[in-house]
Structures are given as C-alpha cells and as structure tokens.
Enzyme design. Structure first.
Site, PDB file in Angstrom:
ATOM      1  N   ASP A 239      -0.824   1.130  -4.821  1.00 50.90           N
ATOM      2  CA  ASP A 239      -1.727   0.099  -5.322  1.00 50.90           C
ATOM      3  C   ASP A 239      -3.089   0.664  -5.711  1.00 50.90           C
ATOM      4  O   ASP A 239      -4.022  -0.086  -5.984  1.00 50.90           O
ATOM      5  CB  ASP A 239      -1.871  -1.052  -4.332  1.00 50.90           C
TER       6      ASP A 239
ATOM      7  N   ASP B 116      -2.280   6.199  -4.319  1.00 47.45           N
ATOM      8  CA  ASP B 116      -1.144   5.531  -3.687  1.00 47.45           C
ATOM      9  C   ASP B 116      -0.672   4.379  -4.572  1.00 47.45           C
ATOM     10  O   ASP B 116      -1.273   4.096  -5.620  1.00 47.45           O
ATOM     11  CB  ASP B 116      -1.503   5.087  -2.267  1.00 47.45           C
TER      12      ASP B 116
ATOM     13  N   SER C 183       0.825  -1.195   0.000  1.00 52.43           N
ATOM     14  CA  SER C 183       0.000   0.000   0.000  1.00 52.43           C
ATOM     15  C   SER C 183       0.870   1.259   0.000  1.00 52.43           C
ATOM     16  O   SER C 183       1.647   1.482  -0.909  1.00 52.43           O
ATOM     17  CB  SER C 183      -0.980  -0.030   1.175  1.00 52.43           C
TER      18      SER C 183
ATOM     19  N   ASP D  44      -5.623   2.039  -4.330  1.00 55.10           N
ATOM     20  CA  ASP D  44      -6.885   1.847  -3.622  1.00 55.10           C
ATOM     21  C   ASP D  44      -7.256   3.078  -2.805  1.00 55.10           C
ATOM     22  O   ASP D  44      -8.366   3.150  -2.271  1.00 55.10           O
ATOM     23  CB  ASP D  44      -6.857   0.590  -2.749  1.00 55.10           C
TER      24      ASP D  44
END
Length: 584
Positions: A310, A308, A144, A312
């Site tokens: 990834d 960010d 993340s 999400d």
C-alpha cells in the site's frame, strides 16, 4: 465447539456469495480446528480497523464481515455528522475491488456518499483524499505488508489520520450491535453509482497529492515545479513496488524531482495479490528485496527503493564499497531527520521551535541527534496514528509548520502535514534527494550513517517476532505478557534491569527538548494505556515487549547502546538470545 458449529450452520443458511458458501461447506466437512479459528471470535475493529485472512467466517475478511463493519461505521457517522461522506481506496490484494464496492453499497444504503479511487492507490493518497475532499471518514482496503492470504480495512477520521482510540471503541460498539445477516442495509454498487451516492475520485485529486508531496522537497526549485533540479540525475535508482500500489505515484514524484535514471524490477511492477516473488511483501526483510538486489548487481545504482503493497512504507539498500547494504527503519529515520534539519537550517529556518515525533520502540540515537539540532522530540505509542495525532495538536494550536518529521522503526516516514499517515511517496523523494546531497560531497548513505554513530554513540536495534496463530496463540501471548508484568526478570543478557515501565498504566509521554507550561501546547501528555512492557537495562540498553496489533505475533524490540560498534553488535546478539528465551 457446539456453539461454533451452530454459528457455522447459520452462515451456511444465510451466505449467498458463492465463494464464501463453498468455503463454508469445506469447513463443515473439515476438522474442528479450522472451524474454531474461523468462528471463535469476530475480527476485532481496533485503532487500525480490521485485518485478517481472506476466507469464510466472522474471524475472516469476506464480503459479510466488511459489510457488517461498514454498517457499524455508517451508524457511527450518521450519529456524529450531519451529511457524512467517505473516501475509499484499495491496494492490490485479493478481493479488494469487491470489498470496496460492498462498502460503498452499504454506505449508500445508509444515505452516505462514497468517493472511490478508480484504481489501486497508495494509503497516503487515501489519507490525502479524506482531507482534500472534506470527507467525514476514509476506508482503505489493505493489509499493508502482511502475507498474501490477508486483506484488511483501515479506517480514517476526518483529519486523514487513522481513527482515534475513542472513535475505534465507539465504532466497535456500533459494529457489535449489528447482526451480520439481519441488520446490514445495502444496495448493489451499480445502483449506488446510478443514484449518485457512489462516484469515482477525479485525477485532479491525485495530482494535488503529488503537488503536496513535491512541496516537501528541500530543494526550492523542485518545490516550485522545476523538473531540472541541479544534480538530480546523478542519483541512479532501482525501484520495486513489490506488486503493490507504489508504481504510479513513486515514479511520478521521482520524475518530477529530476531523478531520471530509474530502473524498475519488472517482475514486481504489475499489481498482483499473490505476490509471487515475495509472498511476505515486507520491505523490512531481505527476502522481499532479493529481486531488487539481484538487479542492482546488474545495473549498479546508488540506491534500491522498495515500497510495500500500500506504499506507506519504504525500504532501501545503499551502495557502499562495491556492495549493497540494507539500511534499517531506525537508521533511515535518523538519517532523514538529520538531513532535514541541516537542509532547513541552511535555508535560514529557525529549528528552535521544530517538533519531530517518533515512537517508544524507535532507536535511542534520535534523542541525542534531536538535542544536538535543538529541536523537540516526542515519543508516542507504536502506530503512525499517534504521530498523526501530534500533528493534529500542533494544527489545533495554529502551528502545524512546527512539525518537521515523523518516523517509526518499521520503515514508516512522514515529512509535511499533507497526510496524517506514513508516506512512502514523500519518503522516496527525500531519500533520493538526501543521497544526491551526500553524493555531491563524495559520501554514501552508509558513510553518512557511520558519521552519526561516531557523533552520538553506537546504537544497534533489532526486532524479534514470534508467531502465535489462532485462538490458542492469542491465549499464549496473553499469558506471556501477564508473566512479564507479574514477575519481571532481575537481569537480561547479563545487564541489571534498572526499571520497568508498564504502559497499561498510562505513562507520561517521553519528550526531549523544551516543554512549555501546563496550559501550553507543549505541556506533558499522558499516553493511552497499551499492552506494552519495557525493561530498562544498565548502560542505556533496553528490551520492550508487545503483542502485534495487526498480526498473530508477539514482538520484542532490542536496544543495545555501546561506545563501539563491536561492543554494540555483541550485546545485541546477547539480547537476542535472552529475549527468545524470555518469550519461549
């Protein structure tokens, strides 16, 4: 320490990966502190899977810890599914490709088919693929927003949601039964592909993901695939994927929904696990947005969007009075919920049975907003998986359409049920549509937010994160939580502590709006036990403390509620000082 050195020597004797072997030799020649941090425990497989620094040892992310975790997952899947299969994705972090291929090889050796995205893709695209391909589980190699040295291993259930608490316990038990060198069954990735046990996910799956995102548009023509939405080109955007996965999907959905004036932050476009322009690629912090903000001063857009690694989560800055103002996750959450409620009502939808979901650490402003719109608001534990579980309950009751929106204060948002995790792709689309809607009325997002504060009261929120790395840090965090629970303060920042809530003991889920009878889908629920301690203060303010589940940090969430902005700002500063003293 003697046991750890023995374990280190066993790793040296068995590890055949050249890079891991080199790192082990460096540990053997180094100091005891480094050995202890790498070997004092195995990476814990929690409800978010694994997350840790890339390196050698059982407390690090490497090909051996990934293989061990995957063997445990494979044992769990074979025990619970007739013909299990797994979808796998990765972000731009170091070792992502190697970890994905190792996981696929272990799954194949255990008779489990693996479907891999051929290139980096957002976490929500993985959640979608699990559901769309009918898989038994999903794996996303990502850490993340953690700093560059980290990578991670997120595990998903067949519903596309991060694994439940019970599933995590069962998988952890299976992992614990696996010896990292003796019990892992694996085959080379190339052999898994040749045997048909590992294959790449087709472009049609990603296309269906983009279609599903577009269906969440509140502009009917866009949902039908019309790229010429009225007024869409009035919104000017600067976008940065922060060297992560967002570029492909975010630009696709913006183009599809008519947002054509998009300027990219070039030095942050290409995937790069070093994150050279922002080593802590977290859109919550201003440092990660500095390049984007500098570009905004040149091209003067309405919005800065930053996803960010990834993709999400998304952070934004909005133009107001000639300057760019950062909007927090709490603020964007209430803005989007208000916008979606108004847009749905304008389309003639009845909001009376709609359900929004947020977390216990999200702003109290949303309670008043939800009540005003007449919708039900549910509060769950921190972690978007718990929001996903609420969608699953609505789906099990045959009413998934009741879900209108979910958000958490850490910049995660979801509209729709196409995925069961936070989704920066759909959030980016909706933020641009909301900005366009307000702009057509001569209002910017900061002014729209100020209007909500005037209507529902001034709520200021902040999060303090104090780092406690390594084994000693874990002990300190446990001691802090034990002290708070045993001897909570009588007052904080000059405000009496009226009530404490220990979430270890199982707490009834906070819910506003209508609730049905005991046997109905809206019956009161009990939250899972969690290491969270809440102190409710006089005047509606509060302080919540919890250790992070993904980083070596303890977090304090500050809630200041006051009649005016000035009073709220002053109280927030007092709460900040008091919380730091309390956690020292």
């Amino acid at each position: 320490m003697e046991d750890m050195m023995t374990l280190l020597d066993r790793w040296i004797a068995n590890a055949d990966d050249p890079e891991v072997q080199r790192q082990l030799q460096e540990l053997r020649a180094g100091d005891e502190t480094a050995v202890r941090d790498a070997f004092y425990q195995d990476l814990a497989f929690g409800t978010g899977g694994l997350r840790g620094i890339v390196g050698a040892g059982p407390n690090r992310m490497n090909v051996y810890t990934v293989a061990k975790a995957t063997q445990g997952l494979a044992d769990y899947l074979n025990a619970n599914f007739a013909e299990p299969s797994v979808a796998i994705a990765r972000d731009s972090r170091h070792k992502g490709r190697e970890f994905v291929e190792v996981a696929a090889g272990v799954l194949a050796a255990n008779g489990i088919r693996a479907f891999l995205y051929p290139r980096i893709e957002p976490t929500p695209a993985l959640s979608f693929a699990v559901r769309n391909l009918g898989c038994s589980a999903g794996i996303c190699m990502t850490a993340s927003h953690n700093p560059a040295p980290y990578n991670g291993y997120k595990a998903y259930g067949p519903d596309g949601c991060q694994i439940t608490t019970q599933a995590a316990r069962d998988i952890q038990a299976a992992i614990n039964a696996v010896d990292v060198f003796d019990d892992v069954r694996a085959m080379p990735f190339s052999e898994a592909v040749e045997a048909g046990m590992a294959s790449y996910i087709g472009e049609d799956t990603l296309d269906r993901f983009i279609d599903a995102v577009a269906e969440q548009s509140v502009a009917p023509a866009v949902a039908a695939g019309d790229t010429g939405a009225v007024g869409a080109d009035d919104v000017k955007v600067v976008y940065t994927p922060l060297n992560g996965t967002g570029l492909e999907c975010v630009t696709r959905i913006l183009e599809r929904t008519g947002v054509s004036d998009v300027t990219l932050v070039e030095e942050q476009c290409e995937p790069d696990g070093d994150f050279p322009t922002c080593p802590y690629p977290n859109p919550e912090i201003r440092e990660a947005l500095e390049r984007g903000l500098a570009l905004c001063e040149e091209v003067r857009p309405d919005l800065l969007l930053a996803t960010d690694p990834d993709a999400d989560r998304v952070g934004i800055a909005a133009l107001h009075d000639g300057e760019y103002r950062l909007i927090s996750g709490n603020e964007m959450g209430v803005l989007l919920l208000d916008y979606l409620c108004r847009a749905r009502a304008a389309r003639g939808e009845d909001l009376a049975d709609k359900v929004a979901v947020t977390t216990i650490v999200s702003t109290a402003l949303v309670d008043a907003l939800a009540a005003d719109h007449g919708i039900q608001l549910r509060r769950v534990l921190t972690g978007f998986k718990y929001i996903g579980e609420q969608i699953g309950l609505l789906e099990a009751a045959g009413t998934p359409e009741r879900f209108i929106f979910g958000f958490e204060e850490s910049y995660g948002y979801l509209a729709g049920t196409h995925v069961r995790d936070k989704d920066a792709v759909v959030a980016s689309m909706l933020i641009c549509q909301m900005a366009r809607d307000y702009k057509a009325r001569g209002v910017d997002l900061v002014e729209a937010l100020e209007d909500l504060y005037r209507r529902y009261g001034y709520h200021r929120n902040a999060t303090i994160s104090l780092e406690y790395p390594g084994a000693a840090g874990a002990e300190k965090m446990a001691a802090i939580m034990a002290r708070l629970e045993a001897e909570p303060p009588a007052a904080i920042a000059g405000l009496d502590v009226l009530r404490t809530v220990n979430y270890r003991e199982g707490v009834t889920m906070p819910m506003t709006g209508s609730a049905g009878p005991v046997d109905a889908p809206d019956a009161p629920q009990t939250l899972p036990a969690a290491d969270v301690f809440e102190m409710q203060l006089a005047g509606g303010s509060k302080l919540i403390v919890r250790p992070s589940g993904t980083e070596p940090k303890i977090k304090a969430y500050l809630f200041a509620a006051c009649p005016t902005a000035e009073e709220a700002d002053e109280l927030l500063a007092r709460l900040d000082a008091a919380a730091r003293e309390l956690l020292a």
